[in-house]
Design a protein around this motif. Sequence first.
Motif, short mmCIF file in Angstrom:
data_model
loop_
_atom_site.label_atom_id
_atom_site.label_comp_id
_atom_site.label_asym_id
_atom_site.label_seq_id
_atom_site.Cartn_x
_atom_site.Cartn_y
_atom_site.Cartn_z
N VAL A 1 7.11 14.13 1.30
CA VAL A 1 7.63 12.86 0.81
C VAL A 1 8.69 13.19 -0.24
O VAL A 1 8.38 13.65 -1.33
N ARG A 2 9.95 12.98 0.11
CA ARG A 2 11.04 13.37 -0.79
C ARG A 2 11.43 12.24 -1.72
O ARG A 2 11.92 12.46 -2.81
N GLU A 3 11.27 10.98 -1.27
CA GLU A 3 11.63 9.85 -2.11
C GLU A 3 10.57 8.78 -2.01
O GLU A 3 9.97 8.58 -0.97
N CYS A 4 10.37 8.10 -3.13
CA CYS A 4 9.44 6.97 -3.16
C CYS A 4 10.01 5.92 -4.09
O CYS A 4 10.10 6.13 -5.30
N HIS A 5 10.43 4.80 -3.52
CA HIS A 5 11.04 3.72 -4.29
C HIS A 5 10.19 2.46 -4.19
O HIS A 5 9.83 2.05 -3.08
N MET A 6 9.89 1.86 -5.32
CA MET A 6 9.20 0.57 -5.31
C MET A 6 10.23 -0.53 -5.09
O MET A 6 11.27 -0.54 -5.75
N LEU A 7 9.93 -1.42 -4.15
CA LEU A 7 10.90 -2.45 -3.79
C LEU A 7 10.37 -3.84 -4.14
O LEU A 7 9.18 -4.03 -4.34
N ASN A 8 11.27 -4.81 -4.19
CA ASN A 8 10.84 -6.19 -4.28
C ASN A 8 10.59 -6.71 -2.86
O ASN A 8 10.87 -6.03 -1.89
N GLY A 9 10.06 -7.89 -2.72
CA GLY A 9 9.85 -8.46 -1.39
C GLY A 9 8.50 -8.11 -0.80
O GLY A 9 7.58 -7.70 -1.51
N GLU A 10 8.40 -8.25 0.53
CA GLU A 10 7.11 -8.10 1.21
C GLU A 10 6.53 -6.70 1.09
O GLU A 10 5.35 -6.51 0.84
N ILE A 11 7.39 -5.70 1.35
CA ILE A 11 6.86 -4.34 1.30
C ILE A 11 6.94 -3.81 -0.12
O ILE A 11 7.80 -4.20 -0.90
#
Lengths: 154, 154
Positions: free
Chosen positions: B94-104
């Motif tokens: 796992v090279r990148e992990c971004h927290m997003l807005n919205g459903e996911i």
Amino acid sequence: MAFDRIDRQILRLLQEDGRMTNVDLAERVGLTAPPCLRRVRALEEEGAIRGYHAALDPVTLGYSITVFAMVSLRSQAESDLAAFEEHVRAIPEVRECHMLNGEIDFILKIVATDLRAFQELLTSRLTAAPNVASVKTSLTIRTAKNDPGIPVAG
Amino acid sequence: MAFDRIDRQILRLLQEDGRMTNVDLAERVGLTAPPCLRRVRALEEEGAIRGYHAALDPVTLGYSITVFAMVSLRSQAESDLAAFEEHVRAIPEVRECHMLNGEIDFILKIVATDLRAFQELLTSRLTAAPNVASVKTSLTIRTAKNDPGIPVAG
DNA sequence: GTTGAAACCTCAGATCC
DNA sequence: GGATCTGAGGTTTCAAC
């Protein structure tokens, strides 16, 4: 192209610190400088090392926004896919463009200085692009991990 | 932290070629070597330059698979979000992990040597992780653009 | 065929203006 | 920001294993 243990060590160390001096690198992998340098040059020419880049801090440089955009096209003919890729390749704020399998056709990683600049980019250069059926965007709240490159054992 | 034209030139050039020598860099930006080196050191200490990395070719090194995974959690309490981030931070693929807005909740960029290795990672380390509600994955068919970093004028 | 030793030459870094 | 200097590192050549 078979990499031995020393090659993998070199790759791992240079991925961590791209400005490491050759003598340091040589010492770490247990060689003297000349053969170490030859290995590095060989790895560059084989394409295992594509280049060296300074990692700049987006926020310090005014890019406070990172967005992922999921794009679907109306036509998936190869010429239309390629045309879209060519279109986004010319947008500097679009840093990555990957064609995916499944429902959505492309995922884009986009950076912008602020929300206003992003909205402008989205509406005038992305949603309005030829053949675009839909664009779903997600703002990055925070980034827990952002390691460039790949895992290298050794 | 105000960057003048020369600072931005330095940043742009080092983002392009992180191993450029200081004398080359100085010549390109129209300075002599000592003041140029002082600027580079200052940019490093201010955090504008976070580091230098060799860009390795994933395919040459056996990582033929790049996948984006959209992850939703059952609980979005901060401690649960942080626990998930800690979990994926320990997975080298796992090279990148971004927290997003919205459903996911998260988007992950994952690399793997082949589909089998990816499936193993997906089922045993990702879907099975605590608090994970759903994982939707999309294989990368091809990558049209993959520029690290950010746009720098100058 | 790859390593290591030596020579050379350029560059990095410090000092001073 | 520029000039000068010194020590360190990059790079090539060549001999040895």
